[in-house]
Design a protein around this motif. Structure first.
Motif, PDB file in Angstrom:
ATOM      1  N   ILE A  30       0.846  -1.193   0.000  1.00 50.97           N
ATOM      2  CA  ILE A  30       0.000   0.000   0.000  1.00 50.97           C
ATOM      3  C   ILE A  30       0.878   1.238   0.000  1.00 50.97           C
ATOM      4  O   ILE A  30       2.064   1.179   0.307  1.00 50.97           O
ATOM      5  CB  ILE A  30      -0.977   0.025   1.185  1.00 50.97           C
ATOM      6  CG1 ILE A  30      -0.231   0.085   2.523  1.00 50.97           C
ATOM      7  CG2 ILE A  30      -1.914  -1.165   1.141  1.00 50.97           C
ATOM      8  CD1 ILE A  30      -1.116   0.437   3.695  1.00 50.97           C
ATOM      9  N   HIS A  37      -6.891   1.216   0.722  1.00 52.25           N
ATOM     10  CA  HIS A  37      -6.131   0.326   1.605  1.00 52.25           C
ATOM     11  C   HIS A  37      -6.295  -1.130   1.163  1.00 52.25           C
ATOM     12  O   HIS A  37      -6.834  -1.971   1.884  1.00 52.25           O
ATOM     13  CB  HIS A  37      -6.613   0.521   3.049  1.00 52.25           C
ATOM     14  CG  HIS A  37      -5.558   0.327   4.072  1.00 52.25           C
ATOM     15  ND1 HIS A  37      -5.179  -0.915   4.526  1.00 52.25           N
ATOM     16  CD2 HIS A  37      -4.809   1.221   4.748  1.00 52.25           C
ATOM     17  CE1 HIS A  37      -4.244  -0.769   5.453  1.00 52.25           C
ATOM     18  NE2 HIS A  37      -4.001   0.520   5.607  1.00 52.25           N
ATOM     19  N   SER A  39      -5.082  -4.051   1.280  1.00 50.03           N
ATOM     20  CA  SER A  39      -4.050  -4.675   2.105  1.00 50.03           C
ATOM     21  C   SER A  39      -4.315  -6.124   2.495  1.00 50.03           C
ATOM     22  O   SER A  39      -3.442  -6.772   3.054  1.00 50.03           O
ATOM     23  CB  SER A  39      -3.863  -3.845   3.378  1.00 50.03           C
ATOM     24  OG  SER A  39      -5.110  -3.634   4.011  1.00 50.03           O
ATOM     25  N   THR A  80      -9.811  -4.364  -0.310  1.00 46.80           N
ATOM     26  CA  THR A  80      -9.728  -3.263   0.646  1.00 46.80           C
ATOM     27  C   THR A  80     -10.121  -3.749   2.033  1.00 46.80           C
ATOM     28  O   THR A  80     -11.013  -4.585   2.197  1.00 46.80           O
ATOM     29  CB  THR A  80     -10.638  -2.085   0.248  1.00 46.80           C
ATOM     30  OG1 THR A  80     -11.995  -2.468   0.355  1.00 46.80           O
ATOM     31  CG2 THR A  80     -10.321  -1.589  -1.156  1.00 46.80           C
ATOM     32  N   VAL A 105      -2.838  -3.339   7.800  1.00 50.61           N
ATOM     33  CA  VAL A 105      -4.264  -3.578   8.000  1.00 50.61           C
ATOM     34  C   VAL A 105      -4.627  -3.711   9.475  1.00 50.61           C
ATOM     35  O   VAL A 105      -5.781  -3.554   9.858  1.00 50.61           O
ATOM     36  CB  VAL A 105      -4.747  -4.826   7.216  1.00 50.61           C
ATOM     37  CG1 VAL A 105      -4.332  -6.110   7.922  1.00 50.61           C
ATOM     38  CG2 VAL A 105      -6.259  -4.802   7.056  1.00 50.61           C
TER      39      VAL A 105
END
Length: 130
Positions: A30, A37, A39, A80, A105
């Motif tokens: 990211i 995001h 991730s 995401t 995350v």
């Protein structure tokens, strides 16, 4: 900048077929441009894809103009954090490859939640205890 996975090790590749990642580098790396995001390395399922479609994130329809062939159950994809968490809350979360899920995350989804969906649990799980 080297990015780590949620286990504290090097970030593994998530998927090459189709090539995933916000930067299309096959990893869930990211950066500041990745506002969504992307991730979590998910192994998408029928239920997950249906849930994503229901919230306006259609991952299964091909979009040739973007070089996207559409996902099928079993494909791995950097999703995401917010949308995966919504799927978790709806009972439709996809399995997660922890070694390919970005450590960033953890500010959004706790490791204990991700661990419940892990499909790549290492032999030595002591690293999972945080």
């Amino acid at each position: 900048m080297t990015q780590l996975n949620v286990l504290g090790g090097p970030l593994d590749e998530c998927g090459q077929d189709p090539v995933t990642g916000f930067y299309r580098d096959a990893t869930c790396t990211i950066g500041p441009e990745d506002l969504g995001h992307h991730s979590i390395c998910a192994v998408v399922t029928v239920e997950f894809l249906a849930h994503q479609r229901s919230i306006g994130n259609d991952l299964s329809t091909p979009r040739p103009q973007y070089g996207f062939s559409g996902l099928r159950p079993g494909d791995t994809w950097c999703v995401t954090a917010r949308n995966w968490l919504m799927a978790h809350e709806a009972g439709a979360a996809a399995p997660v490859r922890l070694a390919a899920t970005n450590q960033a995350v953890l500010g959004i989804v706790p490791l204990e939640v991700l661990r419940g969906y892990a499909v790549d649990v290492p032999d030595d799980t002591s690293s999972l205890d945080g």
